[in-house]
Design a protein around this motif. Structure first.
Motif, PDB file in Angstrom:
ATOM      1  N   GLN A 109      -2.785  26.819 -13.080  1.00 57.77           N
ATOM      2  CA  GLN A 109      -2.449  25.473 -12.590  1.00 57.77           C
ATOM      3  C   GLN A 109      -1.451  24.784 -13.523  1.00 57.77           C
ATOM      4  O   GLN A 109      -0.497  24.152 -13.072  1.00 57.77           O
TER       5      GLN A 109
ATOM      6  N   VAL B 131       2.030  26.517 -13.074  1.00 50.98           N
ATOM      7  CA  VAL B 131       2.674  26.164 -11.802  1.00 50.98           C
ATOM      8  C   VAL B 131       3.091  24.697 -11.781  1.00 50.98           C
ATOM      9  O   VAL B 131       4.145  24.353 -11.257  1.00 50.98           O
ATOM     10  N   ARG B 132       2.294  23.849 -12.381  1.00 55.54           N
ATOM     11  CA  ARG B 132       2.579  22.420 -12.317  1.00 55.54           C
ATOM     12  C   ARG B 132       3.631  21.969 -13.331  1.00 55.54           C
ATOM     13  O   ARG B 132       4.423  21.080 -13.041  1.00 55.54           O
ATOM     14  N   PHE B 133       3.642  22.580 -14.529  1.00 57.28           N
ATOM     15  CA  PHE B 133       4.512  22.067 -15.581  1.00 57.28           C
ATOM     16  C   PHE B 133       5.606  23.030 -16.048  1.00 57.28           C
ATOM     17  O   PHE B 133       6.652  22.591 -16.488  1.00 57.28           O
TER      18      PHE B 133
ATOM     19  N   VAL C  60       6.850  26.094 -14.272  1.00 52.32           N
ATOM     20  CA  VAL C  60       7.719  26.565 -13.185  1.00 52.32           C
ATOM     21  C   VAL C  60       8.769  25.514 -12.787  1.00 52.32           C
ATOM     22  O   VAL C  60       9.940  25.872 -12.589  1.00 52.32           O
ATOM     23  N   PRO C  61       8.428  24.217 -12.712  1.00 47.99           N
ATOM     24  CA  PRO C  61       9.463  23.223 -12.374  1.00 47.99           C
ATOM     25  C   PRO C  61      10.607  23.144 -13.391  1.00 47.99           C
ATOM     26  O   PRO C  61      11.706  22.728 -13.049  1.00 47.99           O
TER      27      PRO C  61
ATOM     28  N   GLY D 258      13.487  24.950 -12.112  1.00 48.04           N
ATOM     29  CA  GLY D 258      14.052  24.487 -10.857  1.00 48.04           C
ATOM     30  C   GLY D 258      13.273  24.878  -9.614  1.00 48.04           C
ATOM     31  O   GLY D 258      13.751  24.705  -8.505  1.00 48.04           O
ATOM     32  N   PHE D 259      12.086  25.399  -9.778  1.00 47.93           N
ATOM     33  CA  PHE D 259      11.273  25.794  -8.627  1.00 47.93           C
ATOM     34  C   PHE D 259      10.118  24.815  -8.460  1.00 47.93           C
ATOM     35  O   PHE D 259       9.508  24.391  -9.440  1.00 47.93           O
ATOM     36  N   ASN D 260       9.820  24.488  -7.246  1.00 48.60           N
ATOM     37  CA  ASN D 260       8.638  23.688  -6.958  1.00 48.60           C
ATOM     38  C   ASN D 260       7.663  24.588  -6.213  1.00 48.60           C
ATOM     39  O   ASN D 260       7.907  24.981  -5.087  1.00 48.60           O
ATOM     40  N   ALA D 261       6.587  24.927  -6.888  1.00 48.02           N
ATOM     41  CA  ALA D 261       5.593  25.822  -6.299  1.00 48.02           C
ATOM     42  C   ALA D 261       4.243  25.127  -6.311  1.00 48.02           C
ATOM     43  O   ALA D 261       4.016  24.161  -7.029  1.00 48.02           O
ATOM     44  N   SER D 262       3.361  25.640  -5.519  1.00 46.48           N
ATOM     45  CA  SER D 262       2.013  25.095  -5.449  1.00 46.48           C
ATOM     46  C   SER D 262       1.015  26.254  -5.499  1.00 46.48           C
ATOM     47  O   SER D 262       1.218  27.279  -4.856  1.00 46.48           O
TER      48      SER D 262
END
Length: 174
Positions: A33, A36-38, A40-41, A44-48
């Protein structure tokens, strides 16, 4: 009696490995979590990864109940031992044994209540994983059942080995 104790210890050995697996699952879920939240962005990717939260939460619930059961076998749950050590030895042992038996009675009540909750949870599903909440709610009666077993094992070991169930105040001072 030693055979019963050996059986309880075999269950606790398996329980120790299950707890290790649950801790790994909880760690992977929480770490996933965070990544993915901190992290990966930053690329430049926004993932969930919503599943990570449920995996971590459900693993933590099971870890709490199973871990408390495991700790009871070794007499390692937090306790206020000042009174049981301040009174005469036999009275202190009787108070401690009564406390453990009261805890076992409460755990028996938790089994009944937990089974009722699990029955309600059969119709509910977790939002992300789609897992029946029955699996989550069963942590309460399973953990409470193992607590009763380990309270009996702890008291039985104290009787067989002639150990003081109050433990040592030296361990607290260290």
């Amino acid at each position: 009696m030693k055979l019963i104790l050996a059986g309880i210890d075999a269950v606790n050995l398996l329980l120790k490995y299950v707890l290790a697996l649950l801790l790994v699952m909880m760690t992977v879920g929480a770490l996933g979590q965070v990544i993915v939240r901190f992290v990966v962005p930053l690329f430049g990717f926004n993932a969930s990864a919503a599943w990570t939260e449920e995996v971590a939460r459900f693993s933590m619930i099971w870890t709490v109940f199973l871990g408390a059961a495991w700790a009871l076998r070794h007499g390692e749950l937090i306790a206020l031992d000042l009174v049981t050590h301040a009174v005469p030895r036999m009275l202190g042992i009787a108070i401690k044994a009564l406390a453990y038996l009261s805890c076992a009675a409460f755990c028996l009540l938790l089994i009944v209540v937990g089974l009722e909750f699990a029955e309600i949870g059969e119709i509910e599903r977790s939002p992300v994983l789609g897992l029946s909440k029955w699996y989550v709610f069963m942590a309460l009666p399973v953990g409470a059942g193992l607590m009763v077993m380990n309270i009996a094992g702890f008291l039985l070991a104290c009787i067989i080995e002639g150990r003081d169930p109050r433990g040592s105040l030296d361990a607290v001072a260290d």
